[in-house]
Design an enzyme around this catalytic site. Structure first.
Site, PDB file in Angstrom:
ATOM      1  N   ARG A 185      49.960  56.582  32.536  1.00  0.00           N
ATOM      2  CA  ARG A 185      50.976  57.577  32.065  1.00  0.00           C
ATOM      3  C   ARG A 185      51.012  57.874  30.536  1.00  0.00           C
ATOM      4  O   ARG A 185      50.933  59.005  30.317  1.00  0.00           O
ATOM      5  CB  ARG A 185      52.396  57.339  32.341  1.00  0.00           C
ATOM      6  CG  ARG A 185      53.491  57.991  32.170  1.00  0.00           C
ATOM      7  CD  ARG A 185      54.623  57.571  32.605  1.00  0.00           C
ATOM      8  NE  ARG A 185      55.135  57.690  34.130  1.00  0.00           N
ATOM      9  CZ  ARG A 185      55.428  58.696  34.430  1.00  0.00           C
ATOM     10  NH1 ARG A 185      55.764  59.997  33.722  1.00  0.00           N
ATOM     11  NH2 ARG A 185      55.696  58.757  35.719  1.00  0.00           N
TER      12      ARG A 185
ATOM     13  N   ASP B 292      51.642  45.575  55.795  1.00  0.00           N
ATOM     14  CA  ASP B 292      51.095  46.475  57.228  1.00  0.00           C
ATOM     15  C   ASP B 292      51.628  45.713  58.541  1.00  0.00           C
ATOM     16  O   ASP B 292      51.265  45.928  59.298  1.00  0.00           O
ATOM     17  CB  ASP B 292      50.063  46.954  56.893  1.00  0.00           C
ATOM     18  CG  ASP B 292      48.877  45.778  57.175  1.00  0.00           C
ATOM     19  OD1 ASP B 292      49.031  44.906  56.728  1.00  0.00           O
ATOM     20  OD2 ASP B 292      47.738  46.444  57.272  1.00  0.00           O
TER      21      ASP B 292
ATOM     22  N   ASP C 164      47.053  40.824  60.558  1.00  0.00           N
ATOM     23  CA  ASP C 164      47.090  40.881  62.072  1.00  0.00           C
ATOM     24  C   ASP C 164      45.995  40.620  62.813  1.00  0.00           C
ATOM     25  O   ASP C 164      45.981  40.278  63.743  1.00  0.00           O
ATOM     26  CB  ASP C 164      48.074  42.130  62.658  1.00  0.00           C
ATOM     27  CG  ASP C 164      47.368  43.452  62.052  1.00  0.00           C
ATOM     28  OD1 ASP C 164      46.598  43.358  61.507  1.00  0.00           O
ATOM     29  OD2 ASP C 164      47.963  44.458  62.390  1.00  0.00           O
TER      30      ASP C 164
ATOM     31  N   ARG D 223      50.153  25.409  49.753  1.00  0.00           N
ATOM     32  CA  ARG D 223      50.590  24.257  49.104  1.00  0.00           C
ATOM     33  C   ARG D 223      52.047  23.979  50.030  1.00  0.00           C
ATOM     34  O   ARG D 223      52.414  22.829  50.389  1.00  0.00           O
ATOM     35  CB  ARG D 223      51.192  24.655  47.806  1.00  0.00           C
ATOM     36  CG  ARG D 223      52.056  23.685  47.233  1.00  0.00           C
ATOM     37  CD  ARG D 223      52.418  24.255  45.692  1.00  0.00           C
ATOM     38  NE  ARG D 223      53.186  23.297  44.879  1.00  0.00           N
ATOM     39  CZ  ARG D 223      54.682  23.296  44.883  1.00  0.00           C
ATOM     40  NH1 ARG D 223      55.404  24.249  45.642  1.00  0.00           N
ATOM     41  NH2 ARG D 223      55.398  22.518  44.214  1.00  0.00           N
ATOM     42  N   ALA D 224      52.927  24.983  50.432  1.00  0.00           N
ATOM     43  CA  ALA D 224      54.108  24.713  51.172  1.00  0.00           C
ATOM     44  C   ALA D 224      53.640  24.125  52.522  1.00  0.00           C
ATOM     45  O   ALA D 224      54.469  23.243  52.860  1.00  0.00           O
ATOM     46  CB  ALA D 224      54.810  26.104  51.485  1.00  0.00           C
TER      47      ALA D 224
ATOM     48  N   GLY E  31      41.292  39.795  54.297  1.00  0.00           N
ATOM     49  CA  GLY E  31      41.355  39.815  52.857  1.00  0.00           C
ATOM     50  C   GLY E  31      42.273  38.875  52.170  1.00  0.00           C
ATOM     51  O   GLY E  31      43.335  38.469  52.466  1.00  0.00           O
TER      52      GLY E  31
ATOM     53  N   LYS F 281      53.831  68.787  31.558  1.00  0.00           N
ATOM     54  CA  LYS F 281      52.592  68.804  30.926  1.00  0.00           C
ATOM     55  C   LYS F 281      51.627  67.974  31.606  1.00  0.00           C
ATOM     56  O   LYS F 281      50.427  67.780  31.638  1.00  0.00           O
ATOM     57  CB  LYS F 281      52.747  68.383  29.302  1.00  0.00           C
ATOM     58  CG  LYS F 281      53.407  69.135  28.567  1.00  0.00           C
ATOM     59  CD  LYS F 281      52.745  70.236  27.790  1.00  0.00           C
ATOM     60  CE  LYS F 281      53.494  70.736  26.720  1.00  0.00           C
ATOM     61  NZ  LYS F 281      54.230  71.747  27.005  1.00  0.00           N
TER      62      LYS F 281
ATOM     63  N   THR G 103      48.866  39.558  53.183  1.00  0.00           N
ATOM     64  CA  THR G 103      48.266  40.581  52.792  1.00  0.00           C
ATOM     65  C   THR G 103      49.127  41.399  51.799  1.00  0.00           C
ATOM     66  O   THR G 103      50.143  41.447  51.889  1.00  0.00           O
ATOM     67  CB  THR G 103      47.812  41.398  54.153  1.00  0.00           C
ATOM     68  OG1 THR G 103      47.179  42.856  53.535  1.00  0.00           O
ATOM     69  CG2 THR G 103      49.146  41.702  55.049  1.00  0.00           C
TER      70      THR G 103
ATOM     71  N   ASP H  83      48.878  44.478  51.942  1.00  0.00           N
ATOM     72  CA  ASP H  83      49.276  45.798  52.288  1.00  0.00           C
ATOM     73  C   ASP H  83      50.415  46.008  52.887  1.00  0.00           C
ATOM     74  O   ASP H  83      50.938  47.309  53.280  1.00  0.00           O
ATOM     75  CB  ASP H  83      48.231  46.197  53.525  1.00  0.00           C
ATOM     76  CG  ASP H  83      46.510  46.079  53.075  1.00  0.00           C
ATOM     77  OD1 ASP H  83      46.560  46.319  51.961  1.00  0.00           O
ATOM     78  OD2 ASP H  83      45.874  45.792  53.687  1.00  0.00           O
TER      79      ASP H  83
ATOM     80  N   ARG I 244      45.365  50.150  53.406  1.00  0.00           N
ATOM     81  CA  ARG I 244      44.728  50.359  54.459  1.00  0.00           C
ATOM     82  C   ARG I 244      45.311  51.462  55.160  1.00  0.00           C
ATOM     83  O   ARG I 244      45.444  52.640  54.533  1.00  0.00           O
ATOM     84  CB  ARG I 244      44.764  48.957  55.420  1.00  0.00           C
ATOM     85  CG  ARG I 244      43.739  48.303  54.858  1.00  0.00           C
ATOM     86  CD  ARG I 244      43.117  47.815  55.937  1.00  0.00           C
ATOM     87  NE  ARG I 244      42.105  46.585  55.864  1.00  0.00           N
ATOM     88  CZ  ARG I 244      41.559  45.973  56.872  1.00  0.00           C
ATOM     89  NH1 ARG I 244      41.646  46.268  57.978  1.00  0.00           N
ATOM     90  NH2 ARG I 244      40.829  44.775  56.643  1.00  0.00           N
TER      91      ARG I 244
ATOM     92  N   ARG J 100      35.549  37.129  56.420  1.00  0.00           N
ATOM     93  CA  ARG J 100      35.668  37.910  57.511  1.00  0.00           C
ATOM     94  C   ARG J 100      34.874  37.394  58.520  1.00  0.00           C
ATOM     95  O   ARG J 100      33.329  36.865  58.207  1.00  0.00           O
ATOM     96  CB  ARG J 100      35.438  39.365  57.436  1.00  0.00           C
ATOM     97  CG  ARG J 100      36.350  39.962  56.281  1.00  0.00           C
ATOM     98  CD  ARG J 100      37.111  41.177  56.687  1.00  0.00           C
ATOM     99  NE  ARG J 100      37.717  41.711  55.445  1.00  0.00           N
ATOM    100  CZ  ARG J 100      39.102  41.755  55.538  1.00  0.00           C
ATOM    101  NH1 ARG J 100      39.779  41.609  56.464  1.00  0.00           N
ATOM    102  NH2 ARG J 100      39.593  42.419  54.366  1.00  0.00           N
ATOM    103  N   CYS J 101      35.291  37.169  59.764  1.00  0.00           N
ATOM    104  CA  CYS J 101      34.204  36.456  60.698  1.00  0.00           C
ATOM    105  C   CYS J 101      34.046  37.226  62.117  1.00  0.00           C
ATOM    106  O   CYS J 101      34.858  36.729  62.977  1.00  0.00           O
ATOM    107  CB  CYS J 101      34.562  35.045  60.880  1.00  0.00           C
ATOM    108  SG  CYS J 101      33.793  33.998  62.042  1.00  0.00           S
TER     109      CYS J 101
HETATM  110  P1  ATP Z   1      43.684  42.094  55.969  1.00  0.00           P
HETATM  111  O1  ATP Z   1      44.983  42.758  56.256  1.00  0.00           O
HETATM  112  O2  ATP Z   1      43.579  41.513  54.693  1.00  0.00           O
HETATM  113  O3  ATP Z   1      42.704  42.902  56.497  1.00  0.00           O
HETATM  114  P2  ATP Z   1      43.363  40.781  58.716  1.00  0.00           P
HETATM  115  O4  ATP Z   1      43.547  39.468  59.118  1.00  0.00           O
HETATM  116  O5  ATP Z   1      43.814  41.937  59.393  1.00  0.00           O
HETATM  117  O6  ATP Z   1      43.778  40.705  57.127  1.00  0.00           O
HETATM  118  P3  ATP Z   1      40.620  41.148  59.766  1.00  0.00           P
HETATM  119  O7  ATP Z   1      39.294  41.343  59.108  1.00  0.00           O
HETATM  120  O8  ATP Z   1      41.220  42.372  60.641  1.00  0.00           O
HETATM  121  O9  ATP Z   1      41.696  41.021  58.655  1.00  0.00           O
HETATM  122  O10 ATP Z   1      40.568  39.761  60.708  1.00  0.00           O
HETATM  123  C1  ATP Z   1      40.235  38.630  59.850  1.00  0.00           C
HETATM  124  C2  ATP Z   1      39.336  37.757  60.985  1.00  0.00           C
HETATM  125  O11 ATP Z   1      40.278  37.580  62.178  1.00  0.00           O
HETATM  126  C3  ATP Z   1      38.058  38.446  61.492  1.00  0.00           C
HETATM  127  O12 ATP Z   1      37.105  38.370  60.644  1.00  0.00           O
HETATM  128  C4  ATP Z   1      37.884  37.702  62.683  1.00  0.00           C
HETATM  129  O13 ATP Z   1      37.370  36.375  62.225  1.00  0.00           O
HETATM  130  C5  ATP Z   1      39.458  37.384  63.358  1.00  0.00           C
HETATM  131  N1  ATP Z   1      39.787  38.354  64.205  1.00  0.00           N
HETATM  132  C6  ATP Z   1      40.132  39.477  64.082  1.00  0.00           C
HETATM  133  N2  ATP Z   1      40.322  40.255  65.297  1.00  0.00           N
HETATM  134  C7  ATP Z   1      40.004  39.331  66.277  1.00  0.00           C
HETATM  135  C8  ATP Z   1      40.062  39.484  67.802  1.00  0.00           C
HETATM  136  N3  ATP Z   1      40.422  40.426  68.194  1.00  0.00           N
HETATM  137  N4  ATP Z   1      39.837  38.235  68.226  1.00  0.00           N
HETATM  138  C9  ATP Z   1      39.337  37.047  67.731  1.00  0.00           C
HETATM  139  N5  ATP Z   1      39.417  36.807  66.300  1.00  0.00           N
HETATM  140  C10 ATP Z   1      39.727  38.159  65.472  1.00  0.00           C
END
Ligand code: ATP
Length: 321
Positions: A156, A131, A103, A21-22, A11, A216, A127, A129, A173, A72-73
């Protein structure tokens, strides 16, 4: 290290641009070539990789989102798919990869550092979150917090005019940080977090007591990890006769101009990620703890539980009597 690449994954969050940039400027300052990978791991597989110059990251520090795009992949979890990604990095002689994301994205980076012969990876926590282990704050959290506060303050006004109970569903999340911080800062009567109690009967009794004392209206901040705002409203009605309105803030929490705190955090973490690559560090993520830059092995990040501030949760409950 002569060539590195940077990508954003998962996300998006406000401040990711400042982090990119950094990374780019710090690397070029040290005579390292930098490549931008577009669309996260998807771009790594599809070879959507372009060289970045100093000017490529001009005028982006103040922009929300990520100019490299994020995606997301799920197929990146497959080894054969990652082989293609490694091939695309190796053919350019890229030896270091900075992954800005959550993570899940770190897991992808860890796999790459294990499977590629000559690739170091460093994660940067991006992120809203908050988290991720290994850091007190993630890039985007402060901006999202302020976006929520802006919305709650407005809600409010109408809550008090109409004497209603408002339930505001916020993101996060499985983590309650956004709900806790925004609830405390907005003076919410009730904060529902996955880490805390979600005894609706108890919450209804508290609202009733407030009403009996002449209150209230009330504001309830509900983390998405507990239940939806609408579910919360339905549950409350089982115990108490109140007029509730639900506001799900949704994706506005992910956008907007990053706050000063997020821009500074992103700049520090992005710069530090490059420093670590220059020191041949790998499979680690940068973070900030007590205002000091830190680096934590991915394995430690995955094995620990997210650090929720129970003291602050207790205080929020005490202040909302
Ligand atoms: P957010 O906290 O915003 O959800 P995120 O990095 O935790 O961010 P995920 O959708 O969990 O979001 O992971 C992002 C991408 O990282 C996935 O779409 C995938 O391409 C890759 N990924 C996640 N888990 C694995 C894994 N176990 N092995 C390899 N690639 C992974």
């Amino acid at each position: 290290m002569k060539k590195i690449a940077v990508l954003t994954s998962g996300g998006d969050s406000p401040g990711m641009n400042a982090a990119i940039r950094a990374v780019v400027r710090k690397a070029i300052y040290h005579d390292i070539e930098v490549y931008g990978v577009y669309q996260g791991y998807m771009g790594l597989i599809n070879d959507n990789i372009k060289k970045l110059e100093l000017g490529s990251v001009g005028d982006i520090i103040q922009r929300g989102g990520t100019f490299l795009y994020s995606a997301r992949c799920p197929e990146f979890k497959e080894k054969e798919v990652r082989e293609k990604a490694i091939e695309n990095l190796e053919k350019r002689g890229i030896e270091g990869l900075v992954v800005i994301g959550g993570d899940g994205s770190y897991r992808g980076a860890q796999r790459l550092s294990e499977e590629a012969k000559n690739l170091k990876t460093i994660g940067v926590p991006g992120t809203i979150d908050n988290d991720i282990n290994g850091t007190d704050f993630t890039i985007g959290f402060d901006t999202a917090l302020n976006t929520i506060l802006d919305a709650v303050d407005k809600i409010r006004d109408t809550a008090s005019s109409h004497e209603r109970t408002f339930i505001i569903e916020v993101m996060g999340r499985d983590a309650g940080d956004l709900a806790l911080w925004s609830g405390l800062a907005a003076g919410a009567e009730t904060i529902l977090v996955p880490e805390g109690t979600s005894d609706i009967k108890e919450i209804a009794e508290k609202i009733q007591q407030g009403m009996d004392r002449g209150k209230k209206h009330s504001i309830i901040v509900c983390a998405e990890g507990v239940m939806t705002g609408h579910q919360c409203g339905e549950e409350l009605k089982k115990y108490i006769n109140i007029d509730t309105r639900v506001s799900c803030l949704g994706h506005i929490q992910r956008g907007g101009t990053p706050t000063g705190m997020d821009r500074v955090l992103a700049s520090r973490l992005g710069g530090y990620a490059v420093e670590l690559l220059m020191q041949n560090e790998s499979a680690k993520a940068v973070g900030i703890k007590q205002n000091q830059l830190t680096c934590t092995p991915f394995d430690d990040i995955f094995s620990a539980k997210h650090n929720f501030d129970f003291k602050m949760y207790e205080l929020a409950n005490q202040l909302s009597i």
